[in-house]
Write an enzyme that holds these catalytic residues in place. Sequence first.
Site, PDB file in Angstrom:
ATOM      1  N   ARG A 129     -30.507  68.229  11.767  1.00 28.08           N
ATOM      2  CA  ARG A 129     -29.740  67.253  12.123  1.00 28.08           C
ATOM      3  C   ARG A 129     -29.061  66.474  10.611  1.00 28.08           C
ATOM      4  O   ARG A 129     -27.948  65.998  10.353  1.00 28.08           O
ATOM      5  CB  ARG A 129     -30.637  66.235  12.762  1.00 28.08           C
ATOM      6  CG  ARG A 129     -30.546  66.483  14.210  1.00 28.08           C
ATOM      7  CD  ARG A 129     -31.364  65.645  15.113  1.00 28.08           C
ATOM      8  NE  ARG A 129     -31.040  65.803  16.302  1.00 28.08           N
ATOM      9  CZ  ARG A 129     -32.022  65.374  17.329  1.00 28.08           C
ATOM     10  NH1 ARG A 129     -32.902  64.436  17.059  1.00 28.08           N
ATOM     11  NH2 ARG A 129     -31.709  65.392  18.858  1.00 28.08           N
ATOM     12  N   LYS A 147     -40.149  72.283  32.685  1.00 23.79           N
ATOM     13  CA  LYS A 147     -39.987  71.622  34.107  1.00 23.79           C
ATOM     14  C   LYS A 147     -38.641  71.715  34.792  1.00 23.79           C
ATOM     15  O   LYS A 147     -37.537  71.518  33.936  1.00 23.79           O
ATOM     16  CB  LYS A 147     -40.151  70.161  33.850  1.00 23.79           C
ATOM     17  CG  LYS A 147     -41.592  69.918  33.532  1.00 23.79           C
ATOM     18  CD  LYS A 147     -42.198  68.308  33.788  1.00 23.79           C
ATOM     19  CE  LYS A 147     -42.099  67.702  32.086  1.00 23.79           C
ATOM     20  NZ  LYS A 147     -42.153  66.421  32.151  1.00 23.79           N
ATOM     21  N   GLY A 188     -31.497  65.643  25.252  1.00 21.96           N
ATOM     22  CA  GLY A 188     -30.733  64.827  26.513  1.00 21.96           C
ATOM     23  C   GLY A 188     -29.413  64.436  26.410  1.00 21.96           C
ATOM     24  O   GLY A 188     -28.646  64.435  27.536  1.00 21.96           O
ATOM     25  N   GLY A 213     -33.630  71.047  21.760  1.00 19.82           N
ATOM     26  CA  GLY A 213     -34.343  71.258  20.792  1.00 19.82           C
ATOM     27  C   GLY A 213     -34.994  72.625  20.531  1.00 19.82           C
ATOM     28  O   GLY A 213     -34.975  73.105  19.576  1.00 19.82           O
TER      29      GLY A 213
HETATM   30  C1  3PG Z   1     -33.403  63.034  20.360  1.00 16.83           C
HETATM   31  O1  3PG Z   1     -34.442  63.716  19.557  1.00 16.83           O
HETATM   32  O2  3PG Z   1     -33.441  63.582  21.410  1.00 16.83           O
HETATM   33  C2  3PG Z   1     -32.561  61.936  19.959  1.00 16.83           C
HETATM   34  O3  3PG Z   1     -32.887  61.699  18.432  1.00 16.83           O
HETATM   35  C3  3PG Z   1     -32.961  61.015  20.748  1.00 16.83           C
HETATM   36  O4  3PG Z   1     -34.255  60.541  20.708  1.00 16.83           O
HETATM   37  P1  3PG Z   1     -34.996  59.761  21.837  1.00 16.83           P
HETATM   38  O5  3PG Z   1     -35.046  60.875  23.050  1.00 16.83           O
HETATM   39  O6  3PG Z   1     -36.170  59.303  21.593  1.00 16.83           O
HETATM   40  O7  3PG Z   1     -34.210  58.589  22.352  1.00 16.83           O
END
Ligand code: 3PG
Length: 443
Positions: A82, A246, A425, A402
């Site tokens: 990142r 999930k 997300g 991720g």
């Molecule tokens: C992530 O790692 O998915 C983003 O940096 C967002 O983080 P968060 O899900 O804690 O808001």
Amino acid sequence: MAEWAKKMLWPAIHALACRFCYFAPLNPYRCGRLSPIRPLTPSPIAPVNTLANYNFAGRRAVVRVDFNVPLDKDLRITDDTRIRAATPTIQKILADGGSVVLLSHLGRLKGGYEKKFSLESLRQRLQQEYGRDVLWGGDVLSDEALAAAQALQPGQVLLLDNVRFHPEEEAGNEEFAQKLARLGDVYVNDAFGAAHRRHASTAVMAHSFAPQDRVGGLLLQGELDNAQKVLDNPEHPYTAIMGGAKISDKILLIERLLDKVDNLLIGGGMAYTFAVAQGGTIGNSLVEADKVELAKRLIAKAEEKGVNLVLPGDSLIADRFANDANVEVASNHAIPQGWMGLDLGPDAREQFASIIQDSKTILWNGPMGVFEMSNFSLGTEYVARAIAEATEGGAYSLIGGGDSAAAVQQLGFADRVSYISTGGGALLEFMEGKELPGVTALG
Ligand code: 3PG
Ligand code: MG
């Protein structure tokens, strides 16, 4: 209206009337209301200003990045993807003769300062990345931070501490956002990974800047472009591979994909809930008991839509959740008590790989097994390799989330796929057709 008239006139009329489309039809993210001509996915809205045509000379850019990187217990960065992904944006601003104030979150915290969540751990890595000194301003609301920001000279970079040390960040507090906005005279959002959050620094503060001074960064733009490619006009056969533990995280996306894909391959822990839905016995494998009915519905929907929904026929099963457990191969519908499925079996991985190799568009989210354990990484590796081979044969491949992104990196296929998203997300929500607050705020 005649078909040709619709084609010629509608975009022009629409562009004038629609506040989301500004520069349509030139804007590649014009909203789904153009659907009389071409059914687009609803409302991914583009930043109106893109970084490439903005001149930062003499300007102080407050740049929201997503430097939420994994750290080990000694606070060393274990994956700097990142950080590297945001570098083109930072370098462009500096090369123009601008200065940069970096804002980011790191981790999920309860509120208040905690050393392990301090961005100070990243400072050295950033100095190396940008080839210059990175100034440290401390807490985002401190007088020192504001003074340091105001004193920045062209070419300088200032790093501030974790915005989430203030609970107002996640609450999207207006007043807090306005204070953050004083740190710069142009706002750049390059935090694609956090674009699904309506937080003070990811969305709300944008409104403290004039529309021409809120800008989407190069990473954000690249992520949207790549996701849009898969959404808009995917070449067929189009194969989506969903994995991870999930179903519940991915229901919406799976439902949506059933309208688009030719093949949907399901692996990872969620496959066992589908096996139960088909009447199988799965021993001690992972199951979401309250999602069995949903899995049945998805199976029926796939059939109705003519989608080739592929569930693994076999699994590698283990008698313990450990890399050195005893391992057998079993049918996914007949896993004995005391055993659990931890990876695709040999038939499933061959089948998955061959479908992927014949695909022209590939979307992958979520590992096929417990790939962190070397004995259960083969399913994930087969999928990654098949995607790399298909890509080399001309397919377009997008990998997000991720875990799957980390798997592709670790297994050494990162340079052989089309695009690896920095979003988990955020990418899922974008692909589900949801609006991303971080993007909308730039419009
Ligand atoms: C992530 O790692 O998915 C983003 O940096 C967002 O983080 P968060 O899900 O804690 O808001
Ligand atoms: Mg997350």
